[in-house]
Design a protein around this motif. Structure first.
Motif, PDB file in Angstrom:
ATOM      1  N   ARG A 103       0.840  -1.199   0.000  1.00 34.36           N
ATOM      2  CA  ARG A 103       0.000   0.000   0.000  1.00 34.36           C
ATOM      3  C   ARG A 103       0.877   1.251   0.000  1.00 34.36           C
ATOM      4  NH1 ARG A 103      -3.049   2.420  -2.150  1.00 34.36           N
ATOM      5  NH2 ARG A 103      -4.327   4.032  -1.212  1.00 34.36           N
ATOM      6  N   PHE A 104       1.933   1.235   0.788  1.00 32.16           N
ATOM      7  CA  PHE A 104       2.857   2.359   0.872  1.00 32.16           C
ATOM      8  C   PHE A 104       3.527   2.599  -0.483  1.00 32.16           C
ATOM      9  CE2 PHE A 104       7.157   4.036   1.793  1.00 32.16           C
ATOM     10  CZ  PHE A 104       6.809   5.212   2.451  1.00 32.16           C
ATOM     11  N   TRP A 105       4.005   1.544  -1.118  1.00 31.14           N
ATOM     12  CA  TRP A 105       4.643   1.684  -2.437  1.00 31.14           C
ATOM     13  C   TRP A 105       3.643   2.210  -3.461  1.00 31.14           C
ATOM     14  CZ3 TRP A 105       7.454  -3.705  -2.021  1.00 31.14           C
ATOM     15  CH2 TRP A 105       8.620  -3.545  -1.264  1.00 31.14           C
ATOM     16  N   GLN A 106       2.398   1.754  -3.350  1.00 31.98           N
ATOM     17  CA  GLN A 106       1.355   2.277  -4.252  1.00 31.98           C
ATOM     18  C   GLN A 106       1.194   3.778  -4.053  1.00 31.98           C
ATOM     19  OE1 GLN A 106      -2.139  -0.035  -3.255  1.00 31.98           O
ATOM     20  NE2 GLN A 106      -1.682  -1.642  -4.745  1.00 31.98           N
ATOM     21  N   GLU A 107       1.094   4.192  -2.785  1.00 31.06           N
ATOM     22  CA  GLU A 107       0.867   5.604  -2.473  1.00 31.06           C
ATOM     23  C   GLU A 107       2.053   6.466  -2.876  1.00 31.06           C
ATOM     24  OE1 GLU A 107      -0.258   5.484   1.628  1.00 31.06           O
ATOM     25  OE2 GLU A 107      -2.395   5.597   1.128  1.00 31.06           O
ATOM     26  N   GLN A 108       3.263   5.911  -2.750  1.00 30.02           N
ATOM     27  CA  GLN A 108       4.471   6.642  -3.140  1.00 30.02           C
ATOM     28  C   GLN A 108       4.611   6.726  -4.653  1.00 30.02           C
ATOM     29  OE1 GLN A 108       7.406   7.559  -0.811  1.00 30.02           O
ATOM     30  NE2 GLN A 108       5.483   7.774   0.296  1.00 30.02           N
ATOM     31  N   GLY A 109       3.795   5.996  -5.373  1.00 28.35           N
ATOM     32  CA  GLY A 109       3.905   5.965  -6.826  1.00 28.35           C
ATOM     33  C   GLY A 109       5.119   5.178  -7.292  1.00 28.35           C
ATOM     34  N   LEU A 110       5.693   4.379  -6.397  1.00 30.03           N
ATOM     35  CA  LEU A 110       6.857   3.570  -6.783  1.00 30.03           C
ATOM     36  C   LEU A 110       6.458   2.432  -7.709  1.00 30.03           C
ATOM     37  CD1 LEU A 110       9.075   3.237  -3.584  1.00 30.03           C
ATOM     38  CD2 LEU A 110       9.699   4.236  -5.778  1.00 30.03           C
ATOM     39  N   ILE A 111       5.208   2.027  -7.597  1.00 24.85           N
ATOM     40  CA  ILE A 111       4.710   0.992  -8.489  1.00 24.85           C
ATOM     41  C   ILE A 111       3.440   1.496  -9.147  1.00 24.85           C
ATOM     42  CG2 ILE A 111       5.731  -0.973  -7.291  1.00 24.85           C
ATOM     43  CD1 ILE A 111       3.333  -1.385  -5.703  1.00 24.85           C
ATOM     44  N   LEU A 276      13.137  -0.130  -7.282  1.00 24.18           N
ATOM     45  CA  LEU A 276      11.916   0.423  -7.867  1.00 24.18           C
ATOM     46  C   LEU A 276      12.131   1.874  -8.283  1.00 24.18           C
ATOM     47  CD1 LEU A 276       9.199  -1.019  -5.442  1.00 24.18           C
ATOM     48  CD2 LEU A 276       9.521  -1.623  -7.850  1.00 24.18           C
ATOM     49  N   GLU A 277      12.889   2.615  -7.471  1.00 27.97           N
ATOM     50  CA  GLU A 277      13.174   4.011  -7.799  1.00 27.97           C
ATOM     51  C   GLU A 277      13.949   4.124  -9.099  1.00 27.97           C
ATOM     52  OE1 GLU A 277      15.085   5.709  -4.360  1.00 27.97           O
ATOM     53  OE2 GLU A 277      13.174   5.643  -3.277  1.00 27.97           O
ATOM     54  N   SER A 278      14.950   3.262  -9.268  1.00 28.66           N
ATOM     55  CA  SER A 278      15.739   3.335 -10.495  1.00 28.66           C
ATOM     56  C   SER A 278      14.879   2.963 -11.700  1.00 28.66           C
ATOM     57  CB  SER A 278      16.986   2.452 -10.404  1.00 28.66           C
ATOM     58  OG  SER A 278      16.649   1.107 -10.592  1.00 28.66           O
ATOM     59  N   PHE A 279      13.902   2.120 -11.488  1.00 27.64           N
ATOM     60  CA  PHE A 279      12.932   1.808 -12.535  1.00 27.64           C
ATOM     61  C   PHE A 279      12.148   3.042 -12.939  1.00 27.64           C
ATOM     62  CE2 PHE A 279      11.559  -2.883 -12.733  1.00 27.64           C
ATOM     63  CZ  PHE A 279      12.867  -3.265 -12.869  1.00 27.64           C
ATOM     64  N   SER A 280      11.523   3.674 -11.946  1.00 28.84           N
ATOM     65  CA  SER A 280      10.608   4.766 -12.276  1.00 28.84           C
ATOM     66  C   SER A 280      11.377   5.986 -12.784  1.00 28.84           C
ATOM     67  CB  SER A 280       9.730   5.126 -11.074  1.00 28.84           C
ATOM     68  OG  SER A 280      10.522   5.515  -9.997  1.00 28.84           O
ATOM     69  N   GLN A 281      12.603   6.198 -12.265  1.00 35.86           N
ATOM     70  CA  GLN A 281      13.402   7.317 -12.750  1.00 35.86           C
ATOM     71  C   GLN A 281      13.753   7.161 -14.222  1.00 35.86           C
ATOM     72  OE1 GLN A 281      16.732   7.665 -10.092  1.00 35.86           O
ATOM     73  NE2 GLN A 281      15.399   8.464  -8.468  1.00 35.86           N
ATOM     74  N   ASN A 282      14.049   5.930 -14.590  1.00 30.49           N
ATOM     75  CA  ASN A 282      14.410   5.686 -15.980  1.00 30.49           C
ATOM     76  C   ASN A 282      13.197   5.400 -16.847  1.00 30.49           C
ATOM     77  OD1 ASN A 282      17.241   5.925 -15.525  1.00 30.49           O
ATOM     78  ND2 ASN A 282      17.111   3.964 -14.480  1.00 30.49           N
ATOM     79  N   ASN A 283      12.014   5.557 -16.220  1.00 29.91           N
ATOM     80  CA  ASN A 283      10.774   5.360 -16.939  1.00 29.91           C
ATOM     81  C   ASN A 283      10.691   3.980 -17.583  1.00 29.91           C
ATOM     82  OD1 ASN A 283       8.341   6.438 -17.353  1.00 29.91           O
ATOM     83  ND2 ASN A 283       8.971   7.985 -18.843  1.00 29.91           N
ATOM     84  N   LEU A 284      11.178   3.010 -16.870  1.00 33.00           N
ATOM     85  CA  LEU A 284      11.211   1.662 -17.419  1.00 33.00           C
ATOM     86  C   LEU A 284       9.918   0.921 -17.099  1.00 33.00           C
ATOM     87  CD1 LEU A 284      14.809   0.513 -16.439  1.00 33.00           C
ATOM     88  CD2 LEU A 284      13.982   1.089 -18.720  1.00 33.00           C
ATOM     89  N   GLN A 285       9.383   0.282 -18.086  1.00 37.13           N
ATOM     90  CA  GLN A 285       8.255  -0.613 -17.837  1.00 37.13           C
ATOM     91  C   GLN A 285       8.770  -1.983 -17.450  1.00 37.13           C
ATOM     92  OE1 GLN A 285       4.785  -0.270 -17.767  1.00 37.13           O
ATOM     93  NE2 GLN A 285       5.496   1.830 -17.517  1.00 37.13           N
ATOM     94  N   ASN A 286       9.885  -2.324 -18.036  1.00 33.83           N
ATOM     95  CA  ASN A 286      10.505  -3.597 -17.668  1.00 33.83           C
ATOM     96  C   ASN A 286      12.011  -3.436 -17.707  1.00 33.83           C
ATOM     97  OD1 ASN A 286      11.493  -3.896 -20.278  1.00 33.83           O
ATOM     98  ND2 ASN A 286       9.657  -4.939 -20.963  1.00 33.83           N
ATOM     99  N   CYS A 287      12.687  -4.453 -17.354  1.00 34.04           N
ATOM    100  CA  CYS A 287      14.134  -4.368 -17.300  1.00 34.04           C
ATOM    101  C   CYS A 287      14.683  -5.675 -17.816  1.00 34.04           C
ATOM    102  CB  CYS A 287      14.581  -4.130 -15.864  1.00 34.04           C
ATOM    103  SG  CYS A 287      16.346  -4.019 -15.690  1.00 34.04           S
ATOM    104  N   ASN A 288      15.329  -5.620 -18.980  1.00 34.47           N
ATOM    105  CA  ASN A 288      15.706  -6.869 -19.620  1.00 34.47           C
ATOM    106  C   ASN A 288      16.901  -7.555 -18.998  1.00 34.47           C
ATOM    107  OD1 ASN A 288      13.781  -7.370 -21.713  1.00 34.47           O
ATOM    108  ND2 ASN A 288      14.458  -5.425 -22.555  1.00 34.47           N
TER     109      ASN A 288
END
Ligand code: C2E
Ligand code: MG
Ligand code: MG
Ligand code: MG
Length: 294
Positions: A103-111, A276-288
């Protein structure tokens, strides 16, 4: 002499057994206070969709961080916790913590995409008359919707109290909580329960995955499991992927989800957040390549 040998035997076995019993007793006493002393930690292991490499969620896995900063694996204390009955409280603690975290990660927009968290439950949990009430309380307190929660159980639950289990499953379905059958293939029951219970996912045990390690290996069992699951409209998660060979086999067999050290070991909250932060910063939907910050 025989008498001496007898004495020697006595001295070898008895103190050792006494020692083991004392250690177990001490551990049990420590275990009873594990919640009040806040010594439990939840680690999270990513689960990935094979078709597009998307992260779909995490499995919550408990660890015991002792006051001496030792990290004890669940394999070493869950059986003990089951013996002394504290497992019910441990599972509920992990459940609350995992729901709160997601729930916290959802609220933080991390996911952003609909990630879920899967929590392991001991068979004993299903015989608790207030189990569903506890689930409802935890969802209400944490604000997590049932659709983001999955419960992992083993087939013992289905065997030990089929009627009660059926009723509980109905209640869970009403809350959109999915049911995953853990350690699939390692039990002794017949496959008929797959038809008789509303199982959403099966998790193929690591012992089957580790057999698919070279190009000569014959993944007959895993292939058969995939076929049964497909027939019954049940999705499959493969556990314990450690090599690219295993991953390629599973891809070929049409496995839906994968989880294992190849992608990431279970990690603590902080490490998952960095990731998760490095994901969202790089605007990644996935990570190969699934490189985790160390
Ligand atoms: P499980 O639910 O089948 O969890 C998968 C186990 O495989 C985890 O061990 C995980 O760390 C490990 N694993 C994942 N990927 C790999 C891999 O690539 N290679 C290898 N060698 N291992 C991998 P862990 O965390 O030690 O947990 C062991 C078991 O303890 C779990 O098996 C589960 O049955 C139980 N458990 C963990 N947390 C809880 C909990 O909160 N409540 C209950 N009742 N049981 C729990
Ligand atoms: Mg599990
Ligand atoms: Mg398992
Ligand atoms: Mg297990």
């Amino acid at each position: 002499s025989a008498k001496n040998r007898g004495k020697a035997r006595y001295e070898i076995f008895s103190p050792a057994m006494h020692n083991i019993a004392m250690k177990k007793l001490a551990l049990e006493n420590q275990l009873k206070r594990v919640i009040s002393k806040k010594e439990l930690v939840v680690y999270y292991q990513p689960i990935v969709a094979l078709k597009n490499n998307l992260l779909v969620g995490f499995e919550a896995l408990v660890r015991w961080q002792t006051s001496e900063q030792k990290l004890i694996s669940p394999q070493d204390f869950i059986p003990l916790a089951e013996n002394i009955g504290i497992i019910i409280d441990i599972d509920l603690w992990v459940l609350r913590e995992a729901c709160l975290q997601l729930r916290f990660w959802q609220e933080q927009g991390l996911i952003n995409n609909p990630l879920s968290v899967a929590v392991n439950l001991s068979t004993k949990q299903f015989s608790q008359p207030d189990f569903i009430e506890n689930i409802d309380n935890i969802l209400a307190e944490t604000g997590l919707e049932g659709q983001y929660l999955k419960l992992e159980i083993t087939e013992n639950v289905l065997i030990e109290n089929a009627e009660l289990t059926r009723e509980i499953f109905k209640q869970l379905q009403q809350r959109e909580i999915q049911i995953c059958l853990d350690d699939f293939g390692t039990g002794y029951s017949s496959l008929s329960y797959l038809q008789n219970f509303p199982i959403n996912k099966i998790k193929i045990d690591r012992s089957f995955i580790s057999q698919m390690d070279d190009n000569d290996s014959n993944p007959a069992i895993v292939r058969a499991m995939m076929m049964i699951a497909n027939e019954l409209n049940i999705e499959v998660i493969a556990e314990g992927i450690e090599t690219l060979t295993q991953l390629e086999f599973l891809h070929l067999l049409g496995c839906h989800y994968v989880q294992g050290y190849w992608f990431s070991p279970p990690q603590n909250r902080e490490k998952i957040e960095l990731w998760l932060e490095s994901f969202s910063q790089n605007n990644l939907q996935n990570c190969n390549n699934w490189l985790l910050p160390s």
